[in-house]
Design an enzyme around this catalytic site. Structure first.
Site, PDB file in Angstrom:
ATOM      1  N   GLU A  70       0.822  -1.210   0.000  1.00 52.81           N
ATOM      2  CA  GLU A  70       0.000   0.000   0.000  1.00 52.81           C
ATOM      3  C   GLU A  70       0.854   1.256   0.000  1.00 52.81           C
ATOM      4  O   GLU A  70       0.501   2.266  -0.613  1.00 52.81           O
ATOM      5  CB  GLU A  70      -0.938   0.021   1.219  1.00 52.81           C
ATOM      6  CG  GLU A  70      -2.105  -0.944   1.142  1.00 52.81           C
ATOM      7  CD  GLU A  70      -1.734  -2.372   1.518  1.00 52.81           C
ATOM      8  OE1 GLU A  70      -0.563  -2.613   1.917  1.00 52.81           O
ATOM      9  OE2 GLU A  70      -2.606  -3.256   1.413  1.00 52.81           O
ATOM     10  N   HIS A 139      -9.775  -6.435  10.140  1.00 54.04           N
ATOM     11  CA  HIS A 139     -10.490  -6.221   8.873  1.00 54.04           C
ATOM     12  C   HIS A 139     -11.910  -5.737   9.108  1.00 54.04           C
ATOM     13  O   HIS A 139     -12.773  -5.951   8.260  1.00 54.04           O
ATOM     14  CB  HIS A 139     -10.541  -7.523   8.058  1.00 54.04           C
ATOM     15  CG  HIS A 139      -9.205  -8.067   7.682  1.00 54.04           C
ATOM     16  ND1 HIS A 139      -8.436  -8.804   8.547  1.00 54.04           N
ATOM     17  CD2 HIS A 139      -8.496  -7.975   6.539  1.00 54.04           C
ATOM     18  CE1 HIS A 139      -7.307  -9.152   7.942  1.00 54.04           C
ATOM     19  NE2 HIS A 139      -7.314  -8.651   6.726  1.00 54.04           N
TER      20      HIS A 139
END
Lengths: 337, 371
Positions: A70, A139
């Protein structure tokens, strides 16, 4: 023509229409093409939940799979935006913001200010948030309050398919960095969406129920919990005004304040952890600017200040729901239960 | 069971109405009713209006109480003869309630549906209701769409085919307005009639749609059976340019609301849902450019560019003009001094949208002209 499509299809359609309209729009992220370069191009999965499915086939290399890093591809998207493209980068889960936050808050958010207004950074970062997916603590977080805290970022929280499409098109056409937060539980939600492209301006809340007794300010998936609660309460004679913020930065202060001035009571519902979240922010706004209108203390409905549990039973307990919202409304109405 | 006992039910106004709230009864139990009388007021998310009775008789029973919210088709009251026994009415109510099934939430198959036809490269959305007779075509005004006829179309369709459609640049039709003048829009009416196999029609036009109807009658008199011009453009140079500019420039709820309130004599009719629907329309790609193009050609500088008043006398089909006395957009004084062959009806208590604000009267006038 308006017809019913899902939240996920609305996002896909917004991306597809903007890519057709403007060649500068590109998509990048982990598996956003999915299967690129293999025999399986036609079946390219299109993101971990298939939101960008079909775009690789339509737009080819403008849909770019990136390495699982990322820090690199969010940084690349920010750089591409300053150089004239309009990238839509997918930060798969908002929980992964930690590894690319500098690129967002110290770079993208600052350019316009630090370069005397001469730099524009038209990047969109799409990201999934929220609990309810049995995906455990790493998550399932909300974390949009973190982005809302940072000046220079716009933060968008669509609750319906109609809003998802219009707000995403607005985000892509906007000249500032936009964090576009998608609740994964909402992907299958259906609603009326026009086929044509359209925009919804940022900073305009949506009043989804009108009522005179209590104002419920909420956002994202919680909008649906709040309307369920409002519908139940209406049967008991308590009329709630439900305000969906739609964007947390900018935030539509006028709509919140006008409503509280009419009702005199405020319940704020936010799925994010309770400290320094949107509920505390809205509560502070009302305490500061509409205190004299209040007939009762402000009540917040949020999850507890703990990581999202993995256990199904505990996760269900963690997430605010209609029953908890109803209880909060009855409390500010001065009713025992 | 007596055949004179009839149900008065929750109407369905427009395509999306699912339920309505009984605001107030305008008549008490025991009152005699003629068909077309307004019996009660109903509020929906979008708008409030009176419910007319299609039956004559006596309002024998009020079933729905004020404040109650009920689904479309639910029993509101019972109209019967003065001689029907109250036992018979009790039995009728019990039978109705036993058989009544409220429409399902996602019931998309119920009720009339709009369709889309391709007309010379443009998608045009239309709604056809009713059957038979010379069709009636409804033409909305600037910034409007076929929903402007929600209190008229179903009622008028009892006796004939009624077609409403979205003009280019409006509603869910194509946003391409071409030259953006009356010639262009009149040609669309002509093409829509061809595409729907309508050789000749009665035309009812509202505001800008009224001027289009006149233009159509002048260009193709053989295809127009009659004209009903509701608060029409085209009969004088004056128009509220501030409204048109305000409607175009407004981007949010707060700035558009005062402009929309000018449309009605009763500003409270502008509901949040009405504002949301108009903003959603204005935010479609292409709408802003279409509205600006139409304004620049048809209403440049706050005036009407085309005045067809002098030509009305040359038309031989029946013509009537219906105006709201309190019209703040196109002044009702333009209804004065028209050729003697034109019937003029100025309605008290209505603004620029008499087909909504005085729906029952407007429907009656249209029925009367169409026969």
């Amino acid at each position: 023509m308006a017809r019913k499509i899902t939240y996920q299809q609305a996002i896909n359609e917004a991306l597809s229409q903007e890519m057709s309209r403007d060649p500068r729009v590109i998509i990048m992220g982990e598996d956003v093409a999915g299967g690129a370069g293999t025999d399986g191009e036609d079946e390219a999965w299109g993101g971990v939940l298939g939101v960008t499915k079909g775009l690789y086939k339509k737009f080819g290399d403008r849909v770019m799979d990136t390495p699982i890093t990322e820090s690199a591809f969010i940084g690349a998207a920010v750089g591409a935006a300053t150089a004239g493209l309009r990238p839509v980068a997918e930060l798969m889960f908002i929980d992964f913001m930690g590894v690319c936050l500098d690129q967002i808050f110290n770079q993208a958010a600052k350019f316009r200010y630090m370069f005397g207004g001469k730099a524009e950074t038209p990047v969109v970062i799409r990201t999934m948030y929220g609990a309810g997916f049995r995906a455990a603590a790493q998550h399932s977080q909300c974390l949009y309050p973190v982005f809302t805290h940072i000046p220079g970022l716009k933060v968008v929280m669509p609750a319906t398919p109609y809003d998802a499409k219009g707000l995403l098109i607005q985000a892509i056409r906007d000249n500032d960095p936009v964090i576009f937060c998608e609740h994964k539980v909402l992907y299958t939600l259906e609603g009326d969406v026009p086929e044509e492209p359209y925009t919804i301006p940022f900073g305009e809340a949506s009043v989804v129920r009108e009522g005179k007794d209590v104002t419920i300010v909420t956002l994202g998936r919680m909008v649906h919990m709040a309307t369920e609660a409002a519908d139940n309460l209406a049967k008991q004679g308590i009329k709630c005004e439900v305000i969906d913020l739609r964007t947390t930065s900018p935030m539509d202060e006028d709509t919140i304040l006008e409503s509280v001035e009419n009702t005199g009571r405020l319940v704020v519902v936010d799925e994010a952890h309770p400290r320094c979240n949107i509920a505390t922010d809205v509560s502070a706004l009302v305490a500061d600017k509409a205190f004299d209108s209040l007939k009762a203390p402000i009540k917040m409905v949020t999850g507890p200040h703990v990581p999202v549990p993995f256990s199904d039973v505990l996760e269900d307990l963690y997430i605010p729901n209609a029953a908890k919202i109803e209880a909060a409304v009855r409390l500010v109405m001065g009713k025992k239960n | 069971m007596s055949e004179s006992i009839k149900a008065l039910t929750m109407p369905k106004w427009g395509l999306s109405m699912k339920e309505g709230k009984v605001a107030s009864w305008l008549m008490q139990e025991g009152t005699s009713i003629s068909p077309g009388n307004e019996v009660l007021e109903v509020e929906t998310e979008k708008i409030s209006s009176a419910v007319e009775s299609s039956e004559g008789g006596v309002l024998r029973r009020i079933v729905a109480q004020e404040g109650e919210t009920l689904p479309v088709g639910a029993l509101l009251g019972v109209i019967a003869g003065a001689n029907d026994t109250s036992e018979a009415i009790d039995a009728f109510v019990a039978e109705f309630q036993k058989n009544y099934v409220p429409p399902a939430d996602d019931d998309h198959d119920s009720g009339p549906k709009t369709q889309v036809i391709e007309v010379k490269g443009r998608a045009i959305r239309y709604l056809r209701q009713g059957d038979g007779g010379t069709p009636l075509i409804l033409i909305h005004g600037f910034g409007g769409d076929l929903n402007n006829w929600l209190f008229n179309q179903e009622s008028l369709a009892a006796k004939r085919t009624v077609i409403s459609f979205d003009l280019p640049g409006h509603g869910q039709s194509s946003k391409q307005v071409g030259n953006a003048n009356f010639g262009e829009l009149t040609q669309v009416v002509y093409d829509v009639m061809d595409a729907l196999s309508v050789p000749k029609a009665h035309l009812a036009g509202h505001s800008m749609g009224g001027a289009i109807a006149i233009d159509m009658a002048l260009a193709h008199p053989g295809r127009v059976a009659s004209l009903t011009l509701i608060a029409p453009a085209g009969l004088g140079p004056e128009i509220n340019g501030g409204y048109i500019d305000g409607f175009i420039e407004a981007t949010g709820r707060r700035d558009i609301k005062p402009h929309l309130e000018q449309l009605f004599a009763n500003a409270e009719l502008v509901s949040r849902q009405m504002i949301n629907d108009i903003l959603a329309y204005k935010r479609l790609d292409g709408v802003d450019a279409a509205l600006r193009a139409l304004r620049d050609k048809i209403f440049p500088g706050g005036k009407q560019a085309t005045v067809l008043r002098e030509k009305l006398g040359s038309l031989s089909m029946p013509i009537q003009v219906i105006w709201g006395e309190g019209d703040a957009i196109v002044p009702a004084k333009q209804a004065q001094g028209l050729p003697a062959s034109v019937k003029v009806h100025v309605l008290k208590g209505a603004g620029h949208m008499p087909q909504m604000e005085a729906a029952a009267e407007v429907n009656k006038l249209i029925e009367a002209q169409l026969g």
